[in-house]
Design an enzyme around this catalytic site. Structure first.
Site, PDB file in Angstrom:
ATOM      1  N   GLU A 275       0.830  -1.200   0.000  1.00  0.00           N
ATOM      2  CA  GLU A 275       0.000   0.000   0.000  1.00  0.00           C
ATOM      3  C   GLU A 275       0.869   1.257   0.000  1.00  0.00           C
ATOM      4  OE1 GLU A 275      -1.549   1.776   3.972  1.00  0.00           O
ATOM      5  OE2 GLU A 275      -3.090   0.399   3.263  1.00  0.00           O
TER       6      GLU A 275
ATOM      7  N   ASP B  86      -5.297  -4.762  -3.810  1.00  0.00           N
ATOM      8  CA  ASP B  86      -5.722  -3.376  -4.015  1.00  0.00           C
ATOM      9  C   ASP B  86      -4.520  -2.459  -4.145  1.00  0.00           C
ATOM     10  OD1 ASP B  86      -5.019  -3.140  -1.179  1.00  0.00           O
ATOM     11  OD2 ASP B  86      -6.165  -1.286  -1.217  1.00  0.00           O
TER      12      ASP B  86
END
Length: 760
Positions: free
Chosen positions: A78, A251
């Site tokens: 991330e 993600d």
């Protein structure tokens, strides 16, 4: 009135002129973004408190930090994806795009295992990808027994085409977490000293919060842990082999592709070439397709009983969504390898934008024979998921799973489905519930709405319009303070999904998301404002743009020497003294020298935390003192603020700020949702926009929300119209009065005059 120069002299202010920039850095928002970039990166040198000497972007500047990473100087995929975003925006503002290539090079170096770190992939058999092990909601039911039985696990349909496209069997994907300073002491490949090093934590089902994890090395040499290293804490087997294991957080890979795309797009506009980054992002997207598959490649839809649910063949094991993880591993001797997908999906992880980029943009087209086609299917499926889970309020509910309770169990009959996958309001983890934090609203929807802005896709637009209204209803700026929904509660089920439902009105009447707490989460609200900007720009929604700019203006009140921060009281740090489950009879030792056995606590197995300069706060709390407080500087949150300010500059949105709302361009004296200071001074909150006045007294207008009184004074005068009619804004909060005349009281903000609120 006096000139601003005399006021600044009165304040003793010193003007500091920034170096001229080659692009659009002259406006206030660009300068904010560039100044912030320079703080984070040390003026582009990466010699700052946000980076290690090896150029690892830390999860946070502060070291005593426990959330998903359990130490502030760990880093995660991330963080690297946000680093690419940071560089893309800085490139557009300054004309220097070299940082995009730099960030991607370290993403590759630190997070994507090279061939030496994933040996034996050529021994992988796509017809037999892995051995089945059930998940369990109860951590005490681990280790999970491996089931060696033919016919349970389906086939991997993309491995061979990836090998043919790229000429090898290695996986090009980011492992999700690394130890930036080698704080745990495992090193790389078990050497105990190199940094950064691949580690892992979560392995034991949805009840295993960060506070219950046993950190361990990805490269399992059995040098630490028990007699089988750490393996027999997680899986039950008759014998154990030395092995390596990596897990992707998809993600983050999708965000890296998004950021690379914007960097490439803006560079193209400025006559510069980032095609090398585009091709690497396309490759990352090709392998990211493992996130589209059930964990054990079993068929999608009504998959009940791991022995009876059919093993997948071809693409019937693809849900075409972006799942919570995928993983791969093998033997240290290079003699075997395995791969798994994930059955669980969360709306906060979806990126129809990445799917659109990979399926429609030539520079980002994957090399594999089916990559672009698969992402085109995924784009439509992801948009359907968002629509299926959109509440009447506009916020987005949790996700869906193809494997109930992680073991292909039978859910209750009232659970509705999406292409045969069951609705899960808290997919993947339950402590705390995964969709309660509103950061998931920003992360998922920012990617839907940026896709809408770029592509004009009407389905994305419908979801974004409804969500934008929820944002406007739950976010306000009062006296320079940002107040927004920070946590949500969920009730009911979505309607059974049919593709024909997409444009149907009145969907999901029994599904509701309710605001359970308000406050300020700087990173989350900046992310949400980015999403609001994209849809509002596309639709010409001046109310939405005004709110977004006003929020970013107010965030300037939280500026400090390292960036932006708000004080956080950490009641959850009582869990430093909470037990970490170790089965009875299991004993071992980790690289910090801590003994691992039944009954140990979080701090017992992390003794180095007692050397942290902030440990005294936690120790006092555990001994009955006050909860500790911190002002954290998370890399991802700092980047979201920088990017949001940068977007305001790049797309010329600053004109919607400075107190302008609802399309007014200047001189307004009211702000929707603004309530009187006489009410807030008594400790009451302001009501949401469009509140109903139920009582009026000398303090102002009152409303009621969630069973509590609140100020409902949206029409109250903020500052004298005699000041705003001259083009000056209202001050964001009560402060020092530097001048008084017939027009009213004058303050100074951002080097310019402003009208002091009338109810200070």
């Amino acid at each position: 009135m006096p000139s601003i120069r005399s006021a600044l002299a009165l304040l003793g202010a010193t003007a500091v002129l920034a170096a001229p920039m080659t692009k659009r850095a002259s406006d206030e928002y660009a300068q904010r973004a560039i100044d912030h970039y320079n703080k984070i990166t040390g003026n582009g040198s990466y010699q700052s408190e946000y980076f290690s000497p090896e150029n690892v972007p830390y999860h946070s500047v502060e070291t005593l930090m426990v959330e998903a990473p359990d130490h502030g100087h760990e880093s995660v995929s991330e963080t690297y994806s946000f680093w690419v975003w940071l560089e893309a925006v800085n490139g557009k503002l300054t004309g220097d795009y070299s940082g995009v290539e730099t960030a991607w090079s370290y993403l590759e170096k630190h997070l994507i295992p090279d061939s030496k770190n994933q040996p034996g992939n050529s021994k992988y058999n796509p017809s037999s990808p892995a051995t089945y092990a059930p998940e369990d909601d109860d951590i005490e039911n681990y280790p999970a027994k491996l089931v060696f039985q033919d016919g349970i696990v389906g086939e991997d349909p993309i491995a061979k085409e990836l090998q043919q496209a790229y000429g090898n069997w290695d996986i090009y994907a980011m492992h999700w977490i690394i130890d930036g300073d080698n704080w745990y002491g495992y090193g790389q490949q078990g050497d105990g000293k190199s940094k950064p090093s691949f580690i892992n934590t979560f392995q034991r089902g949805p009840s295993e919060s960060t506070w219950k994890t046993v950190p361990h090395p990805c490269w399992e040499t059995m040098k630490w842990g028990g007699r089988n290293g750490f393996l027999d804490l997680f899986t039950g087997d008759n014998s154990y082999a030395k092995q390596w294991r990596y897990t992707a957080a998809p993600d983050a890979d999708a965000r890296a592709i998004q950021a690379a795309y914007f960097g490439w797009l803006w560079a193209q506009e400025d006559g510069q070439d980032l095609s090398s980054v585009a091709s690497k992002a396309a490759k990352l997207g090709d392998y990211l397709r493992y996130a589209q598959y059930d964990k054990y490649f079993k068929k999608i839809g009504n998959c009940v009983d791991y022995q009876r649910c059919s093993a997948g063949r071809g693409k019937n094991s693809a849900h075409y969504l972006i799942s919570w993880y995928f993983a791969w591993g093998g033997g240290l001797q290079g003699d075997w390898a395995w791969r798994i997908g994930s059955s669980h999906t969360h709306t906060g992880y979806q990126s129809p934008l990445a799917a659109w980029i990979l399926s429609t943009q030539p520079a980002f087209k994957p090399k594999s024979s089916n990559g672009a086609k698969d992402w085109a299917t995924s784009m439509d499926r992801q948009l359907e998921l968002f629509r299926w889970l959109q509440t009447p309020e506009g916020c987005i509910a949790g996700g869906a799973t193809n494997s109930w309770q992680g073991q292909y169990a039978q859910p209750s009959s009232d659970i509705t489905t999406f292409y045969g996958m069951w609705y899960d309001w808290q997919p993947v983890y339950h402590d705390p519930p995964s969709n309660n934090w509103t950061g998931m609203q920003g992360w998922g929807m920012e990617r839907v709405c940026s896709m809408y802005y770029l592509s004009g896709n009407e389905k994305a637009g419908l979801v974004c319009k409804n969500w934008a209204q929820w944002v406007k209803d739950t976010t306000r700026v009062n006296g320079g303070e940002v107040i927004h929904a920070t946590n949500l509660g969920w009730d009911g089920n979505p309607d059974e999904w049919k593709a024909s439902n997409f444009n149907k009105s009145g969907l999901n009447k029994s599904l509701h998301g309710t605001v359970t707490s308000e406050g300020l989460d700087l990173g989350s609200i900046a992310s949400i404002m980015k999403g609001l900007m994209w849809v509002s720009m596309k639709d010409g929604d001046e109310e939405g743009l005004s709110l977004a700019v006003s929020v970013m203006d107010a965030i300037e009140n939280y500026k400090d020497d390292l960036g932006y921060a708000a004080e956080e009281q950490r009641l959850d740090y009582e869990k430093f003294g909470g037990e970490v489950y170790i089965p009875s009879g299991w004993t071992g030792k980790n690289a910090q020298g801590a003994n691992l056995q039944n009954g140990v606590t979080f701090i017992d197995i992390r003794p180095k935390y007692k050397e942290d300069p902030d440990w005294y706060q936690v120790e006092d709390f555990l001994n009955g003192g006050n909860p500790p407080t911190f002002t954290y500087h998370r890399f991802w949150g700092q980047t979201e603020i920088m990017v949001a300010n940068g977007l305001i500059s790049i797309y010329d949105l600053g004109k919607y700020g400075k107190g302008n709302t609802g399309g007014n361009t200047g001189g307004n004296t009211t702000k929707p949702g603004k309530c009187s200071a006489a009410i807030t001074r008594q400790g009451y909150k302001c009501c949401s926009k469009n509140c109903q006045v139920v009582y009026t007294d000398g303090d102002g207008d009152w409303g009621v929300e969630n069973g509590q009184w609140c100020g409902c004074g949206g029409a109250a005068e903020v500052c004298p119209s005699s000041i705003t009619s001259q083009g000056y804004p209202c001050c964001s909060s009560c402060g020092t009065v530097y001048y008084q005349d017939a027009d009213g009281d004058w303050g100074v903000e951002n080097g310019d005059w402003c009208g002091m609120p009338t109810e200070c």
